[in-house]
Design a protein around this motif. Structure first.
Motif, short mmCIF file in Angstrom:
data_model
loop_
_atom_site.label_atom_id
_atom_site.label_comp_id
_atom_site.label_asym_id
_atom_site.label_seq_id
_atom_site.Cartn_x
_atom_site.Cartn_y
_atom_site.Cartn_z
N VAL A 193 1.01 -1.51 -0.15
CA VAL A 193 0.29 0.17 -0.30
C VAL A 193 0.78 1.28 -0.07
N ALA A 194 2.23 1.15 0.54
CA ALA A 194 2.42 2.38 1.05
C ALA A 194 3.01 3.01 -0.70
N LEU A 195 3.86 1.70 -1.34
CA LEU A 195 4.14 1.63 -2.19
C LEU A 195 3.34 2.46 -3.58
N SER A 196 2.45 1.89 -3.30
CA SER A 196 0.78 2.36 -4.13
C SER A 196 0.56 3.48 -4.32
N GLN A 197 1.38 4.45 -3.75
CA GLN A 197 1.16 5.93 -2.78
C GLN A 197 2.57 6.19 -3.93
N LEU A 198 3.10 5.72 -4.08
CA LEU A 198 4.20 6.35 -4.67
C LEU A 198 3.78 6.42 -5.93
N ASN A 199 3.53 4.98 -6.65
CA ASN A 199 2.86 4.97 -8.19
C ASN A 199 1.75 6.28 -8.26
N ARG A 200 0.98 6.36 -7.03
CA ARG A 200 -0.05 7.75 -7.68
C ARG A 200 0.50 8.88 -8.05
N SER A 201 0.71 9.38 -6.27
CA SER A 201 1.73 10.45 -6.41
C SER A 201 2.77 11.38 -7.24
N TYR A 202 3.61 10.04 -7.01
CA TYR A 202 4.75 10.39 -8.03
C TYR A 202 5.25 9.41 -9.17
N GLY A 203 4.26 9.26 -10.39
CA GLY A 203 3.89 8.22 -10.99
C GLY A 203 4.53 8.46 -12.56
N GLN A 204 5.31 9.60 -12.24
CA GLN A 204 6.08 9.94 -13.47
C GLN A 204 7.86 9.47 -13.51
N ASP A 205 7.99 9.39 -12.52
CA ASP A 205 9.13 9.14 -11.21
C ASP A 205 9.37 7.37 -11.68
N TYR A 206 9.60 7.24 -12.82
CA TYR A 206 8.99 5.64 -12.84
C TYR A 206 10.24 4.83 -12.01
N SER A 207 11.34 5.55 -12.50
CA SER A 207 12.91 5.03 -11.62
C SER A 207 12.79 4.79 -10.13
N MET A 208 12.06 5.98 -9.19
CA MET A 208 11.72 5.67 -7.98
C MET A 208 11.37 4.55 -7.48
N VAL A 209 9.81 4.60 -8.04
CA VAL A 209 9.00 3.52 -7.83
C VAL A 209 9.10 2.16 -7.85
N MET A 210 10.01 1.92 -8.89
CA MET A 210 11.01 0.55 -8.94
C MET A 210 11.38 0.54 -8.20
N ALA A 211 11.84 1.57 -7.99
CA ALA A 211 13.77 1.66 -6.46
C ALA A 211 13.20 0.65 -5.43
N GLY A 212 11.64 1.26 -4.47
CA GLY A 212 10.95 1.26 -4.15
C GLY A 212 10.32 -0.47 -3.68
N ALA A 213 9.95 -1.20 -4.91
CA ALA A 213 9.49 -2.06 -5.87
C ALA A 213 10.90 -3.38 -4.90
N LEU A 214 12.29 -3.48 -5.47
CA LEU A 214 13.32 -3.94 -5.84
C LEU A 214 13.62 -4.03 -4.46
N LEU A 215 13.68 -3.09 -3.29
CA LEU A 215 13.82 -3.11 -2.05
C LEU A 215 12.61 -4.13 -1.38
N ALA A 216 11.46 -3.95 -1.90
CA ALA A 216 10.19 -4.50 -1.18
C ALA A 216 10.40 -5.98 -1.92
N VAL A 217 10.99 -6.23 -2.42
CA VAL A 217 11.25 -7.87 -3.51
C VAL A 217 11.95 -8.74 -2.90
N LEU A 218 13.05 -8.02 -2.57
CA LEU A 218 14.29 -8.47 -2.19
C LEU A 218 14.23 -9.59 -0.70
N PRO A 219 13.37 -9.31 -0.02
CA PRO A 219 13.70 -9.99 1.14
C PRO A 219 12.84 -11.60 0.56
N LEU A 220 11.59 -11.43 -0.47
CA LEU A 220 11.58 -12.91 -1.06
C LEU A 220 12.33 -13.62 -1.92
#
Length: 272
Positions: A223-250
């Motif tokens: 949900v927190a990462l979805s806020q990045l996508n909604r509020s800063y949707g044009q900065d895809y690199s930032m969104v993907m950096a957050g997604a990368l950090l979230a998926v690393l533990p898995l």
């Protein structure tokens, strides 16, 4: 035969490359600027902007609080599912009681229904009992599920010998002692698979946390990462950096337990 083996290995290699390409592309996007991605031809090599992009993530959302909430929820859900589902499955697999067939048929029916059907009544219940916005609204409704009971029932049916249970009953073992001392040691591989599967599912859950969590301090990672996508949707690199950090533990979890995960899944399918 050698040519056939070579073709088979090439096909498998192609399948691996296709499977890992989305993850590689996420790394490329997370380590470059958004402008690098939009250039033609697009940049397909790993860049050096990862820490800058992660800094933007940490500035705009409380990432580590969300990760802590997610770890808490996923861990509690996994422990509850392992205990409750295996206990119910043990009962279905090895005991006879009135209404057993009807209850199991209802369980299979629930298993086939889409989870989205329960979202509205579930939310109404959470509001009525005052759990809306609280993490227990994520934990308690997910404490048991039809898939886990069905999976463990199929596994227990073949893994726990009836003769051993009969001998335990003659010795005066109670139901819980039969479960704890006889069934549990025999079904640990099946529990390992169910635990990994449940943890990953709880970690990636998005729709229900989005609906029921209303406090910014109680958000989970998705949900927190979805806020990045909604509020800063044009900065895809930032969104993907957050997604990368979230998926690393898995990814780390799967690498550590991949062999057991696959072997136990196959073993359980053969038993079923």
């Amino acid at each position: 035969m050698r040519l056939r083996g070579l073709v088979l290995h090439l096909v498998l290699l192609l399948g691996v490359l296709v499977s890992i390409f989305p993850f590689y592309w996420m790394i490329v996007m997370a380590t470059n600027n958004t402008s690098d991605i939009y250039q033609y031809p697009p940049k397909v090599t790993i860049g050096g902007e990862l820490w800058t992009n992660l800094g933007h993530v940490f500035e705009r959302i409380n990432f580590f609080a969300a990760m802590g909430n997610t770890i808490l929820v996923a861990s509690c859900v996994t422990l509850l599912v392992l205990f409750l589902d295996s206990l119910a499955a043990f009962t279905f697999a090895k005991f006879t009681f009135p209404g057993k067939r009807v209850l199991f048929a209802i369980l299979i029916g629930i298993f086939t229904l889409p989870a989205q059907l329960s979202l509205i009544p579930q939310f109404v219940i959470m509001v009525k009992i005052g759990w809306a916005g609280q993490l227990q609204a994520l934990i308690i409704p997910a404490a048991a599920n039809a898939f886990g009971i069905f999976w463990m029932r199929q596994y227990i049916a073949g893994a726990v010998p009836n003769e051993l249970l009969d001998a335990a009953r003659l010795d005066g073992c109670s139901f819980l002692r039969q479960y704890w001392h006889i069934a549990l040691p025999a079904i640990r591989p099946g529990l390992a698979f169910l635990g990994i599967y449940t943890f990953i599912t709880a970690w990636n859950d998005y729709v229900w946390p989005l609906i029921v969590l209303v406090s910014p301090d109680r958000l989970t990672l998705q949900v927190a990462l979805s806020q990045l996508n909604r509020s800063y949707g044009q900065d895809y690199s930032m969104v993907m950096a957050g997604a990368l950090l979230a998926v690393l533990p898995l990814v780390v979890l799967f690498i550590l337990f991949a062999r057991n995960f696959i072997a136990d899944a196959v073993k359980g399918a053969l038993r079923g």
